[in-house]
Design a protein around this motif. Structure first.
Motif, PDB file in Angstrom:
ATOM      1  N   ASP A   6      -6.058 -11.938  -5.087  1.00  0.00           N
ATOM      2  CA  ASP A   6      -5.739 -11.066  -3.951  1.00  0.00           C
ATOM      3  C   ASP A   6      -5.190  -9.729  -4.431  1.00  0.00           C
ATOM      4  O   ASP A   6      -5.524  -8.679  -3.880  1.00  0.00           O
ATOM      5  N   ARG A  37       0.844  -1.200   0.000  1.00  0.00           N
ATOM      6  CA  ARG A  37       0.000   0.000   0.000  1.00  0.00           C
ATOM      7  C   ARG A  37       0.878   1.248   0.000  1.00  0.00           C
ATOM      8  O   ARG A  37       0.642   2.192  -0.751  1.00  0.00           O
ATOM      9  N   GLU A  67      -9.422   0.482 -11.234  1.00  0.00           N
ATOM     10  CA  GLU A  67     -10.597  -0.180 -11.780  1.00  0.00           C
ATOM     11  C   GLU A  67     -10.184  -1.101 -12.916  1.00  0.00           C
ATOM     12  O   GLU A  67      -9.303  -0.756 -13.706  1.00  0.00           O
ATOM     13  N   ARG A 125      -8.046  -7.438  -5.625  1.00  0.00           N
ATOM     14  CA  ARG A 125      -8.740  -6.794  -4.503  1.00  0.00           C
ATOM     15  C   ARG A 125      -7.881  -5.672  -3.916  1.00  0.00           C
ATOM     16  O   ARG A 125      -8.394  -4.595  -3.578  1.00  0.00           O
ATOM     17  N   PHE A 126      -6.582  -5.908  -3.799  1.00  0.00           N
ATOM     18  CA  PHE A 126      -5.673  -4.900  -3.263  1.00  0.00           C
ATOM     19  C   PHE A 126      -5.683  -3.646  -4.133  1.00  0.00           C
ATOM     20  O   PHE A 126      -5.854  -2.524  -3.638  1.00  0.00           O
ATOM     21  N   TYR A 127      -5.513  -3.805  -5.450  1.00  0.00           N
ATOM     22  CA  TYR A 127      -5.488  -2.643  -6.342  1.00  0.00           C
ATOM     23  C   TYR A 127      -6.832  -1.915  -6.344  1.00  0.00           C
ATOM     24  O   TYR A 127      -6.878  -0.687  -6.360  1.00  0.00           O
ATOM     25  N   GLU A 128      -7.920  -2.662  -6.297  1.00  0.00           N
ATOM     26  CA  GLU A 128      -9.235  -2.025  -6.231  1.00  0.00           C
ATOM     27  C   GLU A 128      -9.390  -1.206  -4.955  1.00  0.00           C
ATOM     28  O   GLU A 128      -9.993  -0.132  -4.972  1.00  0.00           O
ATOM     29  N   SER A 129      -8.816  -1.668  -3.847  1.00  0.00           N
ATOM     30  CA  SER A 129      -8.902  -0.917  -2.590  1.00  0.00           C
ATOM     31  C   SER A 129      -8.163   0.415  -2.671  1.00  0.00           C
ATOM     32  O   SER A 129      -8.414   1.315  -1.874  1.00  0.00           O
ATOM     33  N   LEU A 130      -7.275   0.547  -3.658  1.00  0.00           N
ATOM     34  CA  LEU A 130      -6.534   1.790  -3.872  1.00  0.00           C
ATOM     35  C   LEU A 130      -7.164   2.652  -4.971  1.00  0.00           C
ATOM     36  O   LEU A 130      -6.586   3.660  -5.377  1.00  0.00           O
TER      37      LEU A 130
END
Length: 169
Positions: free
Chosen positions: A128, A100, A139, A131-136
């Motif tokens: 995984d 992150r 898209e 999901r990590f990149y989407e949380s940042l």
């Protein structure tokens, strides 16, 4: 945790990070001595003002890395975009915020360079990571495609060598 430009002496640690997962073990060679191609690639990245290879260092140990490339283009009325490649965190440090911190650094660098977007690709098998990149805020807006060319280090066949009469897999 410090993020800094990679130095030549970091190359073995970076290659070890790249090889430290299921997919990386199939395509990287972290053996000592490293293949010369890694050293050549490092020299080219270091010499290119549009490329940054960085590491996360903590207590003298490299625990993360990524490459950030700035690309000029005519699309979107001209401008610059940033491409993130080869994001890796040491397996024993995953889930601790190293990745992150790296991606937030890359986003800040892209803004500072005047880029209008930052993009990356990630292997379709890396749920995984998705999901990590989407949380940042990334898209899945495009479908990526790749074609391996002559000299592919993994020995895959080129697309133009595929037997058209072969049964579909």
């Amino acid at each position: 945790m410090d993020i800094r430009d990679a130095r030549r002496g970091d190359v073995p640690a970076i290659v070890s990070l790249l090889a430290d997962d299921e997919l990386g073990r199939q395509r990287e060679d972290p053996n000592d001595p490293l293949p010369e191609a890694y050293w050549d690639a490092y020299a080219a990245i270091e010499a290119d003002p549009h490329n940054r290879l960085v590491v996360v260092e903590e207590a003298g140990e490299v625990v993360g890395t990524l490459q950030l490339t700035f690309i000029p283009h005519l699309a979107f009325r001209g401008g610059w975009r940033a491409q993130v490649e080869a994001v890796r965190t040491a397996s024993g440090r995953r889930g601790e915020g190293v990745g992150r911190r790296l991606l937030e650094w890359a986003i800040d660098e892209a803004r500072a360079q005047g880029c209008h977007l930052i993009q990356l690709t990630t292997n379709a098998a890396r749920d995984d990571a998705h999901r990590f990149y989407e949380s940042l805020g990334f898209e899945a807006s495009h479908a990526g495609m790749k074609r391996y060319l002559e000299g592919d280090v993994l020995g895959r066949r080129r697309a133009d060598e595929v037997d058209d009469d072969a049964p579909d897999a």
